[in-house]
Write an enzyme that holds these catalytic residues in place. Structure first.
Site, PDB file in Angstrom:
ATOM      1  N   LYS A  50       0.845  -1.210   0.000  1.00 36.13           N
ATOM      2  CA  LYS A  50       0.000   0.000   0.000  1.00 36.13           C
ATOM      3  C   LYS A  50       0.873   1.249   0.000  1.00 36.13           C
ATOM      4  O   LYS A  50       0.584   2.221  -0.701  1.00 36.13           O
ATOM      5  CB  LYS A  50      -0.913  -0.006   1.234  1.00 36.13           C
ATOM      6  N   GLN A  94      -3.016  -1.251  10.546  1.00 33.90           N
ATOM      7  CA  GLN A  94      -3.075  -2.539   9.854  1.00 33.90           C
ATOM      8  C   GLN A  94      -3.594  -3.631  10.794  1.00 33.90           C
ATOM      9  O   GLN A  94      -3.091  -3.799  11.906  1.00 33.90           O
ATOM     10  CB  GLN A  94      -1.672  -2.907   9.311  1.00 33.90           C
ATOM     11  N   ASP A 117      -9.656   3.343   6.259  1.00 36.16           N
ATOM     12  CA  ASP A 117     -10.182   1.971   6.182  1.00 36.16           C
ATOM     13  C   ASP A 117     -11.713   1.949   6.322  1.00 36.16           C
ATOM     14  O   ASP A 117     -12.348   0.925   6.059  1.00 36.16           O
ATOM     15  CB  ASP A 117      -9.564   1.097   7.291  1.00 36.16           C
TER      16      ASP A 117
END
Ligand code: NAP
Length: 280
Positions: A50, A94, A117
């Site tokens: 990413k 994450q 997210d």
């Protein structure tokens, strides 16, 4: 008949090009910060891919790494510090976190307007209420694949197998927005094969290799394979190989939905920055 291949790389490249072009018009490059706890190899790999894509399109990106034994308070303190930093547009913690940490309070600590997210309850509420907000990347990526290949959801019957907060539920909300008739199937669904056979579009997000087989798929249906399971060292999807013979269009695994997911992280960072900094 062999299904058309819905290529995640082509979708990712198209999104990256769009984001890169838009970034050239902005006064500052938006900044995305990843927070990773520990050295879980999958997390290291995902954050690195990413971050690479973010830098390739011209975002500023950095990764903060915390030790495996970091406690809850220290992790939440880092999130709050990033919330308070006006130069930071996007925060991505994450997942999964090490077992001793509780994900929920960490996700809820993130400023909803920097939550790239899209897991914060405020963003979940915005999504289901039809308000602007940040939407989880995998569902957004699935819609981006359908858009890229001009597959319309208007009036279509969509069956989603899997009802997680990560994939199933948010993609259901997005499909509803696009005027699909949506069914969410799960582990207690009676006659899963019969339910899936009704679908014009099947979204398989279970995590069981080959659970969707050719006899469950209507001829010509579009199938998006989200599930990822490691079998004999290879990543395998939820969709069995024989589905290529009946579907009209299908995402490969790998090379499909995962690439689109990563691309949506950069799109969400741009969206967050545009809104927060009044550039929209
Ligand atoms: P999850 O939270 O474990 O959810 C799995 C869902 O599948 C649950 O709703 C579960 O039903 C349902 N399910 C389990 N067994 C079933 C069965 N036999 N029949 C029908 N439904 C069944 O998983 P997730 O986080 O959503 O992830 C799903 C998969 O997608 C995983 O393989 C994950 O690695 C992968 N993934 C891929 C991407 C990508 O970019 N391609 C992104 C995220 C995740 P219940 O609710 O009844 O338990």
């Amino acid at each position: 008949m062999a299904a058309d291949r819905l290529d995640g790389r082509a979708v990712s490249d198209a999104i990256a090009a769009r984001v890169a072009t838009r970034l050239l018009e902005l006064p500052t490059a938006p900044k995305l910060v990843f927070v990773r706890v520990g050295e879980d190899p999958a997390s290291v790999y995902y954050v690195r891919s990413k971050q690479r894509l973010a830098e390739r399109v011209g975002l500023r990106a950095e990764t903060r790494v915390l030790a495996d034994d970091t406690d809850q308070a220290a992790l939440e303190a880092m999130v709050r510090e990033l919330n308070d930093d006006d130069d930071v547009d996007g925060i991505l913690v994450q997942l999964p976190l090490p077992d001793h940490l509780d994900e929920r309070p960490v996700l809820e600590a993130i400023d909803p307007d920097k939550d790239v997210d899209g897991f914060h309850p405020v963003n979940v509420g915005r999504l289901w209420s039809g308000l602007d907000g940040l939407v989880p990347c995998t569902p957004l990526g699935l819609i981006a694949i359908l858009d890229h290949y001009e597959i319309s959801l208007h009036g279509a019957r969509v069956v989603i197998v899997g009802r997680s907060n990560l994939v199933g539920k948010p993609v259901a909300a997005l499909c509803l927005r696009r005027h699909a008739t949506v069914t969410l199937a799960h582990s207690r669904t009676r006659d899963l094969a019969g339910v899936v056979r009704e679908a014009d579009v099947v979204i398989a997000a279970v995590g069981r290799a080959g659970i969707v087989t050719a006899d469950m798929v209507r001829t010509g249906a579009t199938v998006l394979d989200v599930g990822m399971t490691r079998v004999d060292g290879k990543i395998v999807g939820d969709v069995a190989p024989d589905v290529w013979d009946v579907a009209g269009a299908l995402t490969p695994m790998p090379g499909g939905t995962g690439l689109a997911t990563v691309a949506m992280v950069i799109q969400n960072t741009l969206t967050a920055a545009e809104k927060r900094r009044g550039w929209a």
